[in-house]
Design a protein around this motif. Structure first.
Motif, mmCIF file in Angstrom:
data_model
loop_
_atom_site.group_PDB
_atom_site.id
_atom_site.type_symbol
_atom_site.label_atom_id
_atom_site.label_comp_id
_atom_site.label_asym_id
_atom_site.label_seq_id
_atom_site.Cartn_x
_atom_site.Cartn_y
_atom_site.Cartn_z
ATOM 1 N N ARG A 16 0.847 -1.193 0.000
ATOM 2 C CA ARG A 16 0.000 0.000 0.000
ATOM 3 C C ARG A 16 0.880 1.240 0.000
ATOM 4 N N SER A 17 1.997 1.160 0.696
ATOM 5 C CA SER A 17 2.952 2.258 0.796
ATOM 6 C C SER A 17 4.305 1.653 1.131
ATOM 7 N N LEU A 18 5.306 2.495 1.287
ATOM 8 C CA LEU A 18 6.643 2.012 1.626
ATOM 9 C C LEU A 18 6.642 1.201 2.912
ATOM 10 N N LYS A 365 18.381 0.133 8.642
ATOM 11 C CA LYS A 365 17.800 -1.157 8.255
ATOM 12 C C LYS A 365 16.552 -0.975 7.393
ATOM 13 N N LEU A 366 16.431 -1.828 6.387
ATOM 14 C CA LEU A 366 15.215 -1.895 5.578
ATOM 15 C C LEU A 366 14.378 -3.071 6.051
ATOM 16 N N SER A 367 13.076 -2.891 6.079
ATOM 17 C CA SER A 367 12.164 -3.945 6.509
ATOM 18 C C SER A 367 11.703 -4.774 5.322
ATOM 19 N N THR A 368 11.052 -5.898 5.625
ATOM 20 C CA THR A 368 10.459 -6.723 4.577
ATOM 21 C C THR A 368 9.463 -5.909 3.757
ATOM 22 N N GLU A 369 8.641 -5.134 4.450
ATOM 23 C CA GLU A 369 7.647 -4.308 3.748
ATOM 24 C C GLU A 369 8.314 -3.333 2.783
ATOM 25 N N ALA A 375 10.656 -3.428 -4.807
ATOM 26 C CA ALA A 375 10.617 -4.430 -5.870
ATOM 27 C C ALA A 375 9.418 -4.280 -6.790
ATOM 28 N N THR A 376 8.410 -3.533 -6.353
ATOM 29 C CA THR A 376 7.167 -3.419 -7.130
ATOM 30 C C THR A 376 6.805 -1.959 -7.403
ATOM 31 N N ARG A 377 6.196 -1.297 -6.452
ATOM 32 C CA ARG A 377 5.781 0.101 -6.674
ATOM 33 C C ARG A 377 6.981 1.029 -6.853
ATOM 34 N N GLY A 378 8.049 0.783 -6.113
ATOM 35 C CA GLY A 378 9.251 1.596 -6.289
ATOM 36 C C GLY A 378 9.814 1.463 -7.680
ATOM 37 N N GLY A 379 9.949 0.219 -8.146
ATOM 38 C CA GLY A 379 10.444 -0.013 -9.502
ATOM 39 C C GLY A 379 9.530 0.568 -10.551
ATOM 40 N N ALA A 380 8.208 0.463 -10.324
ATOM 41 C CA ALA A 380 7.252 1.042 -11.270
ATOM 42 C C ALA A 380 7.450 2.548 -11.380
ATOM 43 N N ALA A 381 7.705 3.213 -10.253
ATOM 44 C CA ALA A 381 7.929 4.661 -10.277
ATOM 45 C C ALA A 381 9.248 5.002 -10.966
ATOM 46 N N VAL A 382 10.247 4.145 -10.824
ATOM 47 C CA VAL A 382 11.537 4.373 -11.486
ATOM 48 C C VAL A 382 11.360 4.426 -13.001
ATOM 49 N N VAL A 383 10.509 3.571 -13.553
ATOM 50 C CA VAL A 383 10.307 3.542 -15.008
ATOM 51 C C VAL A 383 9.109 4.376 -15.454
ATOM 52 N N GLY A 384 8.511 5.121 -14.522
ATOM 53 C CA GLY A 384 7.417 6.018 -14.887
ATOM 54 C C GLY A 384 6.079 5.351 -15.082
ATOM 55 N N LEU A 385 5.887 4.161 -14.492
ATOM 56 C CA LEU A 385 4.642 3.417 -14.671
ATOM 57 C C LEU A 385 3.889 3.225 -13.361
ATOM 58 N N GLU A 386 4.109 4.111 -12.397
ATOM 59 C CA GLU A 386 3.501 3.938 -11.081
ATOM 60 C C GLU A 386 1.979 3.967 -11.107
ATOM 61 N N ASP A 387 1.376 4.558 -12.137
ATOM 62 C CA ASP A 387 -0.085 4.585 -12.240
ATOM 63 C C ASP A 387 -0.646 3.344 -12.918
#
Length: 466
Positions: A16-18, A365-369, A375-387
């Motif tokens: 849902r969020s980071l 530290k980074l959490s599992t969440e 791996a998903t929403r972050g990567g989508a935003a990197v390539v401009g496909l977050e919507d």
């Protein structure tokens, strides 16, 4: 397989969020013929009587046994021609590794048949690990790069495919662009070909395979070459991918080669290559000034933890990058990285963050969440496909994987127990969140039994049942 109106039933998990992972133990997601999510039901909402009209005859795909639907992974940085070298990095660091392993292999892809052999296997491999979107570096060879794009288009994988540009003396004579004009000409030719695979989709910004301008990294290109590629970006609107601040020796080399620039990031900025469509791989050793510049330009970062460890490049400060307001995704960086799996990169990102925490404190530290978000929403935003991708929301595309976990059944007699398929053992008393944790820390491609891109089934295992 062409998409049809389908309802996917069973547990689903997404970010849902980071910080927040939504885990739905009973759900239904309706996906239309265009591969777009049209309704989502959770818990008591699940039922035919509450669905929109016209879904009575829809196909149903259900999670059988222990498992769940999860968004497809986004690999924001990998090198397709280096696939045969996966796991081969010896005792070298970045610059030596390029000369010893990388350039000889990449140069051999002047043979189209060799490229076809390597690329076909690699695309199938990435799909098998649940990677629905991938940013690929090719080689300097136009036919091989165009084949990679065509292959992704035919197989149905979202992809950004780039012909690599490298014209400086750092590149060996047997493997470099003949000159700036040739680098730009060949890059333009590849861009035009990739967009011709789906002309209408390219015009509307809806093509699943897109070109990406790819200066290898600053030391591989002259200032003039990078400036011309910056101009090509402004002309075509294509994305840009390159490397930055991966290794301390590399950073010192950049200072020597570009004495008039104030930083590595400034080299790209002066060339017009630092934009909101730019993906910068690694970013292990950025200065505060570089972080501010990258944030101002809207450029994105691909974190490649396995590669950075394997080549002893360093531990990227991902928490600092995120807190600086920079968008971050994950990359496998084959063959600096040793696995084509973004799930493996999730684990490696956690380990790298814990290495940093040993010196910087627990906040690093980074959490599992958080890693699942990258791996998903972050990567989508990197390539401009977050919507469009990265999560399960009405109006987004169905880019998804079905994850199945092994159930351990006790035998009637001592010694009757058999190992389940795959590395994740579920005994039956785990909570839903614990099952996700087990998958993140122990799972692999054996747990990914089916993969869809925009509603199209693009990978399935023999054990998959619709």
């Amino acid at each position: 397989m062409a998409p049809s109106k389908t309802i996917y039933t069973g547990p689903f998990v997404h970010s849902r969020s980071l910080k927040e992972l939504e885990i739905v133990e009973k759900g239904a997601i309706g996906v239309d013929e265009a591969g777009v999510i049209r309704f989502i039901e959770r818990g008591d909402e699940v039922g035919e009587e509450k669905r929109p009209e016209g879904w009575e005859d829809a196909e149903t795909v259900a999670v059988k046994g222990e498992g769940f639907f999860f968004p497809g992974f986004v690999d924001t940085h990998t090198h397709a021609p280096q696939h045969p070298n996966t796991g081969l990095f010896g005792k070298t660091t970045l610059l030596d590794w390029l000369q010893t392993y990388t350039f000889p292999l990449e140069s051999s892809l002047s043979s189209l048949s060799r490229a076809q052999h390597i690329y076909t296997n690699f695309v199938l491999r990435t799909l098998s690990h649940g990677t629905t979107t991938c940013c690929y570096y090719g080689t300097i060879h136009v036919p091989a790069t165009n084949f990679l794009a065509k292959l992704c288009h035919e197989r149905g994988q979202r992809a950004y495919v780039g012909r690599v540009c490298m014209n400086s003396d750092l590149s060996p004579e047997y493997y470099r662009d003949a000159g700036v004009d040739q680098a730009v000409k060949d890059s333009r030719e590849s861009i035009e070909y990739i967009r011709s695979l789906d002309p209408e989709g390219s015009k509307k910004g809806e093509a699943i395979v897109n070109p990406i301008i790819t200066p290898r990294f600053a030391p591989s290109c002259t200032s003039d070459c990078m400036a011309q590629l910056g101009a090509l970006h402004r002309e075509t609107g294509a994305h840009i991918q390159t490397h930055i601040s991966e290794n301390k020796g590399e950073i010192e080399l950049v200072k020597e080669l570009f004495p008039d620039s104030t930083s590595y990031a400034n080299v790209y900025d002066q060339a017009g290559l630092l934009t909101e469509k730019t993906i910068l791989a690694h970013a292990v050793h950025l200065t505060e000034e570089e972080k501010a510049l990258i944030k101002e330009r809207g450029s994105k970062i691909s974190h490649c933890p396995a590669s950075n460890t394997a080549l002893t490049s360093g531990c990227a400060p991902v928490r600092e990058l995120l807190e600086s307001g920079i968008i971050v995704g994950l990359g496998t960086d084959i063959s600096g990285g040793f696995s084509p799996s973004i799930l493996e990169e999730c684990r490696q990102a956690i380990w790298v963050s814990r290495f940093r925490a040993m010196n910087d404190g627990d906040d690093a530290k980074l959490s599992t969440e958080e890693v699942l978000y990258l791996a998903t929403r972050g990567g989508a935003a990197v390539v401009g496909l977050e919507d469009h991708i990265g999560g399960f929301e009405v109006g987004m595309d169905w880019d998804a994987q079905m994850v199945r976990l092994g159930v351990v059944h006790g035998g009637q007699k001592e010694g009757e127990e058999k190992l389940v398929e795959g590395p994740v053992d579920v005994f039956g008393w785990e909570s839903a969140a614990e099952k996700v944790e087990k998958w993140v820390y122990s799972g692999d491609d054996r747990n990914t039994v089916a993969v869809w891109v925009k509603g199209r089934l693009v990978h399935r295992k023999d054990s998959y049942e619709a």
